[in-house]
Design a protein around this motif. Structure first.
Motif, mmCIF file in Angstrom:
data_model
loop_
_atom_site.group_PDB
_atom_site.id
_atom_site.type_symbol
_atom_site.label_atom_id
_atom_site.label_comp_id
_atom_site.label_asym_id
_atom_site.label_seq_id
_atom_site.Cartn_x
_atom_site.Cartn_y
_atom_site.Cartn_z
ATOM 1 N N SER A 1 -67.563 -31.585 -39.967
ATOM 2 C CA SER A 1 -67.461 -30.554 -40.855
ATOM 3 C C SER A 1 -68.351 -29.797 -40.515
ATOM 4 O O SER A 1 -69.897 -30.479 -41.595
ATOM 5 N N SER B 1 -64.094 -36.053 -39.150
ATOM 6 C CA SER B 1 -63.628 -35.507 -38.677
ATOM 7 C C SER B 1 -62.455 -35.562 -38.588
ATOM 8 O O SER B 1 -61.087 -34.446 -38.772
ATOM 9 N N LYS B 2 -61.766 -36.235 -37.995
ATOM 10 C CA LYS B 2 -60.100 -37.223 -37.559
ATOM 11 C C LYS B 2 -59.811 -37.407 -39.351
ATOM 12 O O LYS B 2 -58.663 -36.617 -39.480
ATOM 13 N N GLU B 3 -60.388 -37.553 -40.099
ATOM 14 C CA GLU B 3 -59.166 -37.423 -41.781
ATOM 15 C C GLU B 3 -59.229 -35.752 -42.364
ATOM 16 O O GLU B 3 -58.879 -36.016 -43.053
ATOM 17 N N HIS B 4 -60.043 -35.187 -41.763
ATOM 18 C CA HIS B 4 -60.576 -33.716 -42.178
ATOM 19 C C HIS B 4 -59.398 -32.696 -41.045
ATOM 20 O O HIS B 4 -59.126 -31.675 -41.106
ATOM 21 N N GLN B 5 -58.858 -33.770 -39.886
ATOM 22 C CA GLN B 5 -57.940 -32.702 -39.023
ATOM 23 C C GLN B 5 -58.576 -31.519 -38.188
ATOM 24 O O GLN B 5 -58.202 -31.062 -38.297
ATOM 25 N N GLY C 1 -60.008 -31.578 -35.277
ATOM 26 C CA GLY C 1 -60.041 -31.195 -33.635
ATOM 27 C C GLY C 1 -61.186 -32.029 -32.957
ATOM 28 O O GLY C 1 -61.423 -31.346 -32.071
#
Length: 361
Positions: A107, A97-101, A103
């Motif tokens: 995903s 989730s961090k990689e895809h921003q 928040g």
């Protein structure tokens, strides 16, 4: 669909042993946490609730196979339409989730077939009825420990579990592909590097039905054995043949993957390659059509004429002579030259003395 996974009898003894081993640690278990899945619909939202072993969220047996519950919730009524136990690597999902921003949200709707990233939730129209369905990750039970899913088809105001679609999301490599233009589904499975199966399905009576299944298996001659099953008038018709592997590129170390190759001006091609048997290293000849389907295979005695730079063999009653100009086919009443495409020659005919079935003169 059951809301708890039940272990089979053969797993019960293992499950009970696991309960004894971890029972001393249960009092220290972290409180259950809830994570929201990325927004995927205006009508529904989804959460992942981790399992707290101190609660009776799942049975003792099920807790050894699952660590969370995925819920699909109707936005207006806050009613849970699906509550599915699952085994989810929450730490991995949060890092992703961090990689895809996102928040902190998990995903949704990422499917990179066959081995790439797969989201916990996939929301799309799988049966092509213009209603979006949902697939929920239940663990890693597809081929080679890949992601597996339970599939629910939209029916009225509900999502109804589909055994047939779930089978496609369990028994192959990753999730199934779906093409809205052709209205087809596809799956891939494999066993090692030498066996692959590719299947295509049509949706009939709201179930996926195989219309084409292709199995390819590599074998020692360097060929690919192909078996195709195609649905014709409601029945699967089989066709089996051998095909050349693709020879377009050189191997990474610069060596050609064959001894010799010619492209012919009739669109076909000829390959000389090597195989092995109890008599040693053997040369073979293969002649293939435009689709690389093998029409003639020969692995008997060859003769190489060094002066004419021509390789010949007899496949009674026909004599074949091969050089860079092409293949001369000699029959009792006529000779036919199948010309090669200029500059198509790859490999060399001058390195044939290594083969036990080649005589040099």
């Amino acid at each position: 669909m059951n809301t708890a996974l039940i272990l089979s009898k053969r797993r019960k003894s293992i499950a009970l042993l696991a309960v004894l081993l971890v029972s001393q640690l249960w009092s220290y278990s972290a409180l259950a946490q809830t994570y929201q899945i990325q927004d995927f619909s205006d009508d529904y939202y989804a959460t992942i609730e981790t399992v707290n072993n101190e609660d009776d969220t799942l049975s003792i047996e099920a807790s050894n196979e699952t660590n969370s519950v995925i819920k699909i919730i109707e936005s207006k009524t806050k009613k849970a339409l699906i509550s599915q136990p699952a085994f989810i690597d929450i730490d991995y999902e949060l890092d992703n989730s961090k990689e895809h921003q996102l928040g902190g949200k998990i995903s949704a709707n990422i499917v990179n077939l066959p081995y790439g990233e797969h989201s916990v939730l996939i929301y799309d129209d799988f049966n092509f009825d213009n209603q979006k369905d949902v697939a929920l990750r239940d663990g890693n039970y597809s081929c080679y420990g890949g992601p597996s899913y339970q599939v629910y088809l939209k029916k009225g105001d509900a999502f109804v579990h589909s055994d047939a679609f779930t089978e496609l999301a369990q028994n192959y490599c990753g999730f199934f592909g779906f093409n809205k233009t052709t209205k087809t589904l596809d799956t891939m499975s494999k066993s090692g590097a030498g066996w692959h199966q590719y299947s295509e399905y049509k949706v009939i009576d709201n179930k996926p039905v195989a219309v084409h299944v292709l199995v390819e298996e590599y074998h020692s001659k360097g060929f690919i054995s192909i078996t195709e099953h195609t649905r014709v008038n409601g029945k699967m018709v089989e066709d089996s043949y051998e095909r050349l592997p693709e020879y377009d590129d050189e191997n990474y170390d610069g060596r050609l993957p064959f001894v010799y190759k010619l492209d012919l001006d009739n669109g076909k091609k000829m390959v000389l390659n090597k195989t092995y048997n109890e008599e040693g290293e053997q040369l073979y000849y293969a002649f293939a059509d435009r689709n690389d389907r093998i029409e003639l295979y020969y692995n008997g005695p060859f003769v190489y004429d060094t002066a004419k730079k021509t390789l010949s063999f007899i496949n009674k009653p026909v004599v074949y002579q091969i050089n860079k100009q092409g293949i001369t086919v000699k029959q009792s009443n006529k000779n036919v030259l199948i010309k090669s495409v200029p500059q198509s020659e790859q490999g060399s005919l001058e390195n044939l003395m290594q083969f036990d079935n080649v005589s040099v003169r």
